[in-house]
Write an enzyme that holds these catalytic residues in place. Structure first.
Site, PDB file in Angstrom:
ATOM      1  N   LYS A  24       9.655  -2.127  11.409  1.00  0.00           N
ATOM      2  CA  LYS A  24       9.362  -0.825  10.774  1.00  0.00           C
ATOM      3  C   LYS A  24       7.903  -0.760  10.332  1.00  0.00           C
ATOM      4  CE  LYS A  24      10.367   0.344   6.143  1.00  0.00           C
ATOM      5  NZ  LYS A  24       9.128   0.844   5.602  1.00  0.00           N
ATOM      6  N   ASN A  25       7.476  -1.740   9.571  1.00  0.00           N
ATOM      7  CA  ASN A  25       6.132  -1.641   8.997  1.00  0.00           C
ATOM      8  C   ASN A  25       5.038  -1.755  10.057  1.00  0.00           C
ATOM      9  OD1 ASN A  25       7.220  -1.181   6.518  1.00  0.00           O
ATOM     10  ND2 ASN A  25       6.901  -3.245   5.725  1.00  0.00           N
ATOM     11  N   CYS A 123       9.308   3.918  -1.461  1.00  0.00           N
ATOM     12  CA  CYS A 123      10.226   3.369  -2.461  1.00  0.00           C
ATOM     13  C   CYS A 123       9.529   3.335  -3.808  1.00  0.00           C
ATOM     14  CB  CYS A 123      10.649   1.954  -2.083  1.00  0.00           C
ATOM     15  SG  CYS A 123      11.652   1.887  -0.602  1.00  0.00           S
ATOM     16  N   ARG A 128       2.205   2.471  -7.479  1.00  0.00           N
ATOM     17  CA  ARG A 128       1.775   2.129  -6.123  1.00  0.00           C
ATOM     18  C   ARG A 128       0.439   2.813  -5.857  1.00  0.00           C
ATOM     19  NH1 ARG A 128       6.700   1.712  -1.906  1.00  0.00           N
ATOM     20  NH2 ARG A 128       5.120   0.452  -0.859  1.00  0.00           N
ATOM     21  N   ASP A 318       9.889  -7.852   0.211  1.00  0.00           N
ATOM     22  CA  ASP A 318      10.902  -6.978   0.816  1.00  0.00           C
ATOM     23  C   ASP A 318      12.212  -7.712   1.107  1.00  0.00           C
ATOM     24  OD1 ASP A 318       9.084  -4.966   0.579  1.00  0.00           O
ATOM     25  OD2 ASP A 318       8.749  -4.665   2.715  1.00  0.00           O
ATOM     26  N   ARG A 410      16.544   4.206   6.460  1.00  0.00           N
ATOM     27  CA  ARG A 410      15.089   4.324   6.637  1.00  0.00           C
ATOM     28  C   ARG A 410      14.537   3.110   7.380  1.00  0.00           C
ATOM     29  NH1 ARG A 410      12.077   4.115   1.566  1.00  0.00           N
ATOM     30  NH2 ARG A 410      10.500   3.932   3.155  1.00  0.00           N
TER      31      ARG A 410
HETATM   32  C1  UD1 Z   1       3.599  -2.760   2.206  1.00  0.00           C
HETATM   33  C2  UD1 Z   1       4.979  -2.520   2.765  1.00  0.00           C
HETATM   34  C3  UD1 Z   1       6.018  -2.760   1.681  1.00  0.00           C
HETATM   35  C4  UD1 Z   1       5.836  -4.132   1.059  1.00  0.00           C
HETATM   36  C5  UD1 Z   1       4.396  -4.359   0.635  1.00  0.00           C
HETATM   37  C6  UD1 Z   1       4.130  -5.798   0.175  1.00  0.00           C
HETATM   38  C7  UD1 Z   1       4.597  -0.798   4.448  1.00  0.00           C
HETATM   39  C8  UD1 Z   1       4.808   0.623   4.852  1.00  0.00           C
HETATM   40  N1  UD1 Z   1       5.060  -1.140   3.243  1.00  0.00           N
HETATM   41  O1  UD1 Z   1       3.411  -1.807   1.151  1.00  0.00           O
HETATM   42  O2  UD1 Z   1       7.300  -2.652   2.279  1.00  0.00           O
HETATM   43  O3  UD1 Z   1       6.667  -4.243  -0.087  1.00  0.00           O
HETATM   44  O4  UD1 Z   1       3.508  -4.090   1.719  1.00  0.00           O
HETATM   45  O5  UD1 Z   1       4.460  -6.697   1.200  1.00  0.00           O
HETATM   46  O6  UD1 Z   1       4.080  -1.607   5.207  1.00  0.00           O
HETATM   47  N2  UD1 Z   1      -2.240  -2.421  -4.741  1.00  0.00           N
HETATM   48  C9  UD1 Z   1      -3.221  -1.925  -5.571  1.00  0.00           C
HETATM   49  N3  UD1 Z   1      -4.074  -0.975  -5.071  1.00  0.00           N
HETATM   50  C10 UD1 Z   1      -4.004  -0.525  -3.784  1.00  0.00           C
HETATM   51  C11 UD1 Z   1      -3.001  -1.041  -2.936  1.00  0.00           C
HETATM   52  C12 UD1 Z   1      -2.127  -1.990  -3.454  1.00  0.00           C
HETATM   53  O7  UD1 Z   1      -3.317  -2.311  -6.737  1.00  0.00           O
HETATM   54  O8  UD1 Z   1      -4.818   0.321  -3.398  1.00  0.00           O
HETATM   55  C13 UD1 Z   1      -1.283  -3.423  -5.258  1.00  0.00           C
HETATM   56  C14 UD1 Z   1       0.130  -2.846  -5.347  1.00  0.00           C
HETATM   57  O9  UD1 Z   1       0.345  -2.177  -6.579  1.00  0.00           O
HETATM   58  C15 UD1 Z   1       0.973  -4.109  -5.207  1.00  0.00           C
HETATM   59  C16 UD1 Z   1       0.146  -5.000  -4.277  1.00  0.00           C
HETATM   60  O10 UD1 Z   1      -1.179  -4.474  -4.312  1.00  0.00           O
HETATM   61  O11 UD1 Z   1       1.116  -4.748  -6.452  1.00  0.00           O
HETATM   62  C17 UD1 Z   1       0.614  -5.062  -2.839  1.00  0.00           C
HETATM   63  O12 UD1 Z   1       0.626  -3.756  -2.299  1.00  0.00           O
HETATM   64  P1  UD1 Z   1       0.424  -3.478  -0.738  1.00  0.00           P
HETATM   65  O13 UD1 Z   1       0.380  -4.760   0.006  1.00  0.00           O
HETATM   66  O14 UD1 Z   1      -0.702  -2.522  -0.585  1.00  0.00           O
HETATM   67  O15 UD1 Z   1       1.767  -2.720  -0.381  1.00  0.00           O
HETATM   68  P2  UD1 Z   1       1.968  -1.519   0.598  1.00  0.00           P
HETATM   69  O16 UD1 Z   1       0.993  -1.597   1.731  1.00  0.00           O
HETATM   70  O17 UD1 Z   1       2.061  -0.224  -0.170  1.00  0.00           O
END
Ligand code: UD1
Length: 441
Positions: A24-25, A123, A128, A318, A410
């Site tokens: 998915k991701n 989610c 986020r 996840d 999803r």
């Molecule tokens: C992706 C995955 C999600 C998974 C996550 C961590 C997708 C669509 N989703 O989410 O299923 O749980 O990776 O493996 O691929 N953060 C910040 N600022 C930012 C971005 C992130 O502070 O601009 C923090 C977040 O709050 C969190 C951490 O970084 O604590 C990891 O987030 P991130 O790896 O970016 O997750 P996603 O890409 O949203």
């Protein structure tokens, strides 16, 4: 979409073979990336899940042509031609349905030099933010990337022009790493990402971008280097990698039901954080080239352990809810430390309804082993929480109704058919509170 439930009769050991679908991701990042091609491409092994359909709709709304067909084994095949894209605005309601819509920022900046996006959904497990994405775009010369530039929940970036830059992430963010790879692919000059995330789907998106004509090196390590290119010719076929989280969910479902399941079309090295913990707990984990068999040794006690989630190659957040179910079904006290997301234990009250004994201290859950779960009427609070409830329900005594099962769909292709083929008893019912009504009848 009308909510629906899954009704599961538990206590049946899962036995047999199951095939894992595409990630998915990975596919969500790849679909966004494909919007930059100056030609066509064909995507194979695309999972038939609702998040993918939302992303296809978003791309079509931009003007891209996407023909969808189904391969004999059930996955989707997409023929994509984005040359008809006629807007840089992804601001419809669908954007807020999935987190990965934020990849359209990087892709549209690359294609159109401008990108407008409604703030993305996904989610709900605490804050986020997308500050890391925006800071990186700003460093690359995009204007409009400051928090005060968000107007009515919409952010509009303009490349003036987009230039390569040195980007350092304080946190190894999956989304920010992919987004910068997308934008940097078409930027002028070279970009280096330092402290990049290393998840398998980052490597898959980079491989796809390189197949498009991008010049990316180092994906899968913490330093990624990208040389911007002016044209991405396309005209190729690409197959999405198997889903690490789906594979892990089936490993856990097999284990907690006392089953014996061989999981096919997967990448065993992606599963090492989980396989190692499961071996330590006493499970039999047998690896082949692209298979893993999960079973129990005779007369072996399954003992608890401690797990801490962290970015790849650490234990995936996840799989945290599903792993808590695994820890519930083991002897003694176990500890789960959620180290990625602020608030990812929202499903635990639902598991408690099924007999789990868990205490939460901030980001740590202390889990006391139980004999087994008991059936109940529960709510899927998010995608992976729903998958964890499915695992618990498969192991439970009696019937479980999982309400809001549409959240599970999803991310899991044909979960009902796959589980039933392993000997489970699960069906979909439109009746949201089926449990109470059945009990009354
Ligand atoms: C992706 C995955 C999600 C998974 C996550 C961590 C997708 C669509 N989703 O989410 O299923 O749980 O990776 O493996 O691929 N953060 C910040 N600022 C930012 C971005 C992130 O502070 O601009 C923090 C977040 O709050 C969190 C951490 O970084 O604590 C990891 O987030 P991130 O790896 O970016 O997750 P996603 O890409 O949203």
């Amino acid at each position: 979409m009308k909510p629906y439930s899954y009704r599961i009769e538990g206590g049946k050991p899962l036995k047999g073979d199951v095939n894992i679908s595409g990630s998915k991701n990975a596919v969500l990042g790849v679909l966004a990336a494909s919007m930059m091609i100056d030609g066509e491409c064909t995507l194979e092994n695309v999972p038939d899940i609702s998040d993918v359909h939302v992303m296809i709709d978003l791309c079509r709304l931009l003007g891209a042509r996407i023909d969808v067909s189904t391969a004999p084994e059930g996955s989707l095949v997409l023929k994509i031609d984005p040359r008809s894209i006629n807007t840089y605005k992804a601001t419809g309601r669908a954007v807020s349905k999935i987190r990965a819509s934020y990849y359209l920022l990087g892709a549209l900046l690359g294609r159109c030099g401008k990108a407008s996006l409604s703030m993305p959904g996904g989610c709900n497990f605490g804050q986020r933010p997308i500050d890391l994405h925006l800071k990186a775009f700003k460093a690359m010369g995009a204007s409009g990337a400051s928090p005060e530039d968000v107007v009515g929940g919409i952010i509009t970036l303009t490349a003036d022009p987009l230039r390569g830059a040195k980007v350092f992430f304080d946190i190894a963010s999956v989304g920010a790493t992919i987004n910068v790879m997308l934008a940097a692919t078409k930027a002028q000059g070279n970009t280096t990402i330092i402290n990049a995330a290393k998840e398998p789907h980052i490597v898959d998106v980079a491989n796809f971008l390189n197949a498009m004509g991008a010049r990316i090196k180092g994906a899968g390590t913490d330093t990624i280097k990208i040389k911007g290119v002016p044209v991405l010719p396309g005209n190729f076929s690409y197959s999405i990698i198997p889903d690490q989280i789906e594979a892990g969910t089936y490993m856990i479902a097999a284990a907690v039901t006392g089953g014996d399941v061989t999981i096919h079309n997967m990448i065993p090295t992606h599963m090492e954080p989980l396989s190692t913990k499961m071996r330590e707990m006493g499970y039999l984990i047998e690896e082949g080239d692209d298979t893993i068999r999960v079973a129990r040794y005779e007369n072996t006690k399954i003992t608890g352990t401690n797990i801490k989630t962290s970015p790849y190659p650490g234990f995936p957040t996840d799989l945290q809810p599903q792993a808590v179910v695994l820890l519930c079904m083991s002897k003694g006290i176990s500890k789960m430390h959620e180290n990625v997301w602020q608030n990812r234990f929202q499903y635990i009250p639902e598991l408690t309804k099924m007999g789990a004994s868990i205490n939460i201290f901030d980001r740590i859950a202390l889990i006391e082993g139980i004999e087994t779960f008991k059936g109940a009427s529960v709510n899927a609070t998010d995608l992976r929480a729903g998958a964890a409830l499915v695992c618990a329900a498969l192991a439970a005594n009696g019937w479980t109704y999982i309400n809001h099962a549409e959240k599970i769909d999803r991310g899991y292709e044909n979960i009902v058919q796959k589980l039933n083929s392993l000997g489970a008893s699960i069906c979909r019912t439109e009746d949201e509170n089926g449990f109470e009504q059945d009990m009354e009848a």
